[in-house]
Scaffold this motif. Structure first.
Motif, PDB file in Angstrom:
ATOM      1  N   UNK A  94     -34.157  13.044 -33.343  1.00 43.38           N
ATOM      2  CA  UNK A  94     -32.887  13.480 -32.736  1.00 43.38           C
ATOM      3  C   UNK A  94     -32.442  12.603 -31.574  1.00 43.38           C
ATOM      4  N   UNK A  95     -33.380  12.170 -30.724  1.00 41.88           N
ATOM      5  CA  UNK A  95     -33.010  11.311 -29.590  1.00 41.88           C
ATOM      6  C   UNK A  95     -32.566   9.934 -30.070  1.00 41.88           C
ATOM      7  N   UNK A  96     -33.282   9.372 -31.052  1.00 39.57           N
ATOM      8  CA  UNK A  96     -32.928   8.050 -31.566  1.00 39.57           C
ATOM      9  C   UNK A  96     -31.541   8.067 -32.195  1.00 39.57           C
ATOM     10  N   UNK A  97     -31.265   9.058 -33.010  1.00 41.33           N
ATOM     11  CA  UNK A  97     -29.945   9.174 -33.646  1.00 41.33           C
ATOM     12  C   UNK A  97     -28.854   9.382 -32.606  1.00 41.33           C
ATOM     13  N   UNK A  98     -29.126  10.257 -31.652  1.00 45.38           N
ATOM     14  CA  UNK A  98     -28.123  10.571 -30.638  1.00 45.38           C
ATOM     15  C   UNK A  98     -27.798   9.343 -29.797  1.00 45.38           C
TER      16      UNK A  98
END
Length: 420
Positions: A82-86
């Motif tokens: 989720x952090x990488x995509x965001x």
């Protein structure tokens, strides 16, 4: 004085004059609901965080799904999807040139991060630039750095020994723009300014004061001329509040460092990010571990909060959010007309989904005595409106319709009429 039975110490609340808090059990759309079924229209988006409305189904589902996979993990030496995509999506949708994303958990901490980035940048480059500039009347949060760059006064007077010195520029109100720019040019000309921090286009807690995109653009140009960093605190102004996704878009500027929070998750969970140029990251990039960027919180980039933020970005991509903001803006414009010739009101103003007006009075400012009376008057009409002293503002969720907003404007007329 009667004290509340609750052990909770509420923020920005004087319990001696407001002993009891309203207990909310549910929320949906633009409305809050108490356990006994009383419905309250959230005309300030619960302190400016709720954008699409309470409990938007897409965000709620994303939170549930992520909670079934990963709740929390240390973010030093570890990462998660989720952090990488965001981060990648934020780099793609924010002004071009912002290439690195640092996660934190509130608007105040995103400002702390920005200030530390700026000071670290100059230190690691071997240049003695330590001066910080800010606008008069600004508000940038309640942590030490945030208070330091904010307006000095009742908010932070008891904590003055903790605060560092900051040079102030006059607010660029209509007719005073040149004074602001001259002061900025003079301050930066000394070669000691590390950064200027501004709330783009509108001050929030400082009284919902608006200035033009041209001034914002010119402030960025002056900073560039003298090599000072330009920090945009878009904690409140971001995510559509001023009519565009980010306020800086209207001035066609890319800040060197930008702070985003509040509407980042649609208002569902606490999360913040500070974005910066590559050279700011590079100034900290070294085999010398002493040049590490020393900042964190235990919940940096919490996976569930990041999932909520990703869902929020998908709503912006798939739903007509800007059209909804434009509709709210049109209602504001039409309804505000009734107050422009009313001598009880002054400085009637609007930008995007934000509307504000002042009650004409010699007792003005955040501590004006009329503020709590207005608040109670609105609450008695089932409206959450929290005036900034004698300044009434409306900043509703984007799902608010014409009829709901009409209730707000009718209440302003009635409540002010009763008090005055």
């Amino acid at each position: 004085m009667t004290k509340s039975a609750s052990p909770i110490w509420h923020p920005f609340t004087q319990h001696a004059v407001q002993p009891d808090a309203t207990l909310i059990a549910r929320g949906e759309g633009a409305w809050l609901e108490t356990a006994d079924g009383r419905r309250i229209f959230d005309a300030i988006s619960s302190w400016w965080v709720v954008t699409h409305g309470h409990r938007h189904p897409h965000i709620m589902q994303a939170i549930k799904d992520q909670a079934d996979r990963l709740d929390q993990v240390i973010f030093a030496g570890f990462t998660h999807e989720p952090a990488e995509k965001l981060a990648r999506r934020l780099v793609a949708m924010t002004p071009p040139g912002l290439e690195y994303v640092f996660f934190s958990d509130s608007g105040s901490t995103s400002v702390e991060v920005a200030l530390k980035m700026a000071l670290g940048f100059w230190r690691h480059r071997g240049e003695k630039r330590t001066g910080i500039l800010a606008l008069e009347g600004a508000y940038h949060g309640d942590t030490i750095g945030g208070m330091s760059v904010g307006e000095r006064g009742v908010f932070n007077a008891p904590y003055d020994p903790l605060l560092f010195d900051v040079a102030r520029l006059p607010f660029p109100s209509a007719g005073r723009e040149e004074a602001t720019l001259d002061a900025l040019n003079a301050a930066c000309g000394k070669g000691e300014v590390a950064a200027l921090i501004v709330e783009p286009l509108i001050l929030g807690a400082g009284g919902m004061l608006i200035y033009t995109p041209d001034v914002l653009s010119e402030m960025k140009r002056v900073c560039e001329t003298h090599g000072a960093l330009f920090i945009a605190d878009e904690v409140m102004t971001g995510w559509g509040r001023t009519g565009t996704l980010f306020a800086c878009e209207q001035a066609k500027v890319t800040p060197d460092i930008a702070c985003y929070s509040k509407g980042l998750t649609g208002g569902s969970l606490p999360l913040a990010v500070t974005l910066c140029r590559a050279d700011i990251f590079d100034a900290h990039y070294s085999t010398d571990r002493s040049r590490t960027f020393f900042h964190s919180s235990s919940y940096t980039a919490n996976p569930i909060a990041c999932a909520a933020a990703l869902a929020n970005l998908e709503i912006w991509e798939k739903e007509p959010v800007l059209e909804r903001i434009a509709a709210v803006s049109r209602v504001h414009s039409a309804q505000l007309d009734r107050f422009r010739e009313d001598r009880r009101f002054t400085n009637v103003r609007q930008i995007g989904s934000i509307a504000a007006l002042d009650i004409a009075s010699s007792d003005a400012g955040y501590m004006a005595a009329i503020g709590p009376r207005l608040y109670q008057g609105f609450l008695s009409r089932n409206l959450l409106i929290r005036p900034l002293g004698n300044t009434i503002y409306i900043m509703p969720p984007y799902c608010s319709d014409r009829n709901e907003l009409s209730l707000v404007y009718e209440a302003i007329t009635d409540v002010v009429g009763e008090i005055l």
